[in-house]
Write a protein that holds these residues in place. Structure first.
Motif, PDB file in Angstrom:
ATOM      1  N   SER A  99       0.769  -1.265  -0.036  1.00  0.00           N
ATOM      2  CA  SER A  99      -0.060  -0.190   0.031  1.00  0.00           C
ATOM      3  C   SER A  99       0.850   1.342  -0.070  1.00  0.00           C
ATOM      4  CB  SER A  99      -0.835   0.151   1.255  1.00  0.00           C
ATOM      5  OG  SER A  99       0.019   0.318   2.385  1.00  0.00           O
ATOM      6  N   MET A 131      -7.865   0.082  -6.893  1.00  0.00           N
ATOM      7  CA  MET A 131      -8.649  -1.182  -6.129  1.00  0.00           C
ATOM      8  C   MET A 131      -9.547  -1.874  -7.424  1.00  0.00           C
ATOM      9  SD  MET A 131      -7.732  -1.020  -3.171  1.00  0.00           S
ATOM     10  CE  MET A 131      -8.755  -2.258  -2.615  1.00  0.00           C
ATOM     11  N   ASN A 132      -9.286  -3.124  -7.497  1.00  0.00           N
ATOM     12  CA  ASN A 132     -10.198  -3.752  -8.328  1.00  0.00           C
ATOM     13  C   ASN A 132     -10.900  -4.894  -7.722  1.00  0.00           C
ATOM     14  OD1 ASN A 132     -11.306  -4.644 -10.993  1.00  0.00           O
ATOM     15  ND2 ASN A 132      -9.340  -6.173 -11.075  1.00  0.00           N
ATOM     16  N   ASN A 133     -12.035  -4.800  -7.680  1.00  0.00           N
ATOM     17  CA  ASN A 133     -13.010  -5.823  -7.088  1.00  0.00           C
ATOM     18  C   ASN A 133     -12.578  -5.912  -5.599  1.00  0.00           C
ATOM     19  OD1 ASN A 133     -14.504  -6.553  -9.301  1.00  0.00           O
ATOM     20  ND2 ASN A 133     -12.780  -8.049 -10.037  1.00  0.00           N
ATOM     21  N   LYS A 135      -9.760  -5.611  -4.344  1.00  0.00           N
ATOM     22  CA  LYS A 135      -8.278  -5.795  -4.096  1.00  0.00           C
ATOM     23  C   LYS A 135      -7.422  -4.821  -4.651  1.00  0.00           C
ATOM     24  CE  LYS A 135      -9.056 -10.934  -4.603  1.00  0.00           C
ATOM     25  NZ  LYS A 135      -8.916 -12.131  -5.313  1.00  0.00           N
ATOM     26  N   GLN A 137      -4.362  -3.410  -6.398  1.00  0.00           N
ATOM     27  CA  GLN A 137      -3.465  -3.773  -7.753  1.00  0.00           C
ATOM     28  C   GLN A 137      -2.331  -2.660  -7.828  1.00  0.00           C
ATOM     29  OE1 GLN A 137      -6.014  -4.342 -10.683  1.00  0.00           O
ATOM     30  NE2 GLN A 137      -5.971  -6.706 -10.350  1.00  0.00           N
ATOM     31  N   ASP A 155      -1.811  -8.159  -8.804  1.00  0.00           N
ATOM     32  CA  ASP A 155      -2.610  -8.082  -7.515  1.00  0.00           C
ATOM     33  C   ASP A 155      -1.508  -8.161  -6.414  1.00  0.00           C
ATOM     34  OD1 ASP A 155      -5.160  -8.373  -8.598  1.00  0.00           O
ATOM     35  OD2 ASP A 155      -4.973 -10.740  -8.404  1.00  0.00           O
ATOM     36  N   ASP A 157      -1.070  -9.696  -3.679  1.00  0.00           N
ATOM     37  CA  ASP A 157      -1.353 -10.871  -3.092  1.00  0.00           C
ATOM     38  C   ASP A 157      -0.214 -11.623  -2.298  1.00  0.00           C
ATOM     39  OD1 ASP A 157       0.114 -12.043  -4.944  1.00  0.00           O
ATOM     40  OD2 ASP A 157      -1.433 -13.037  -5.966  1.00  0.00           O
TER      41      ASP A 157
END
Length: 246
Positions: A99, A131-133, A135, A137, A155, A157
């Motif tokens: 972030s 932010m995508n769905n 999440k 990115q 992502d 992740d």
């Protein structure tokens, strides 16, 4: 991409490492260096890419994503890992929370593999996030990404590491420290006593003792007298003169 694969999304359990490693990003803009290579493909621009990266870039046996990042860091005055393996960047620089990503941070997709294991993918962060769905990115620019230099969103992740180069040491910080051979005849703390006496080495031979009775003089006068006697000794006086204060 390192390890001979251009496929993303292999499951794994890599975690952000909090430890600091070697390597720096330099003071330049590594991402700007990559601008001239945007869109180049390893088959259509083979000669340019191979000449830049120091070897063939064609095919799965010639992974070049890590080589591309190393060269970009070098162009900015930094130091990469020197390895063609993407996962060598697991111990490069400092770990950064995704972030808080910044331009020129290194983005490493470990694919759940360990340090220095082939099969990961590495590139540079543009500094853009979205932010995508639900999440987070990050946008990455990388070489050997579908055989080309290109940007795409990845992502943030568990298999993504964000690494930031160690701060560069400003020029001149260490270069101004004189070598030990130039530091000589410095009195040890034990040589300076409460009566302001000290021993100094005279250029022509043995030590020259400076004795000052400080019981009847204020600190400023004592400091002046000590400095005077030190100057006399350094001027290679061959005998002591009586002080007006003794």
């Amino acid at each position: 991409m390192s390890g001979g694969t251009n496929n993303f999304g292999v499951a794994g359990s890599s975690k952000q490492s909090g430890s600091a490693g070697t390597g720096s990003a330099g003071t330049g803009d590594a991402l700007s260096w990559t601008d001239k290579f945007m869109g180049m493909n390893e088959y259509t621009e083979t000669k340019v890419l191979a000449a830049t990266l120091g070897g063939d870039v064609r095919g799965k046996s010639n992974a070049w994503c890590a080589r591309f990042v190393n060269k970009a860091l070098e162009s900015a005055g930094g130091k990469g890992t020197g390895s063609a393996v993407a996962n060598s960047f697991q111990r490069w620089g400092l770990s950064v929370d995704p972030s808080k990503v910044s331009r020129n941070d290194v983005l490493l997709q470990t694919k759940g593999l360990g340090y220095n294991q082939p099969g990961g993918h590495v590139g540079l962060a543009t500094g853009e996030t979205r932010m995508n769905n639900g999440k987070l990115q990050l946008k990455m620019r990388a070489g050997n990404d579908n055989d080309s230099v290109r940007e795409h969103w990845i992502d943030a992740d568990k298999n993504l590491m964000v690494r930031r180069g160690n701060p560069a040491v400003p020029a001149g910080i260490t270069s101004q420290v004189p070598p030990s051979s130039m530091i000589q005849n410095v009195p040890q703390p034990s040589a300076i006593r409460g009566d302001a006496s000290m021993g100094l080495m005279r250029g022509g031979g043995g030590p020259v003792a400076i004795h000052i009775n400080g019981s009847s003089h204020d600190p400023e006068a004592l400091a002046t007298l000590v400095q005077r006697r030190v100057d006399e000794s350094m001027n290679w006086r061959t005998h002591d003169t009586a002080s007006e204060y003794t």
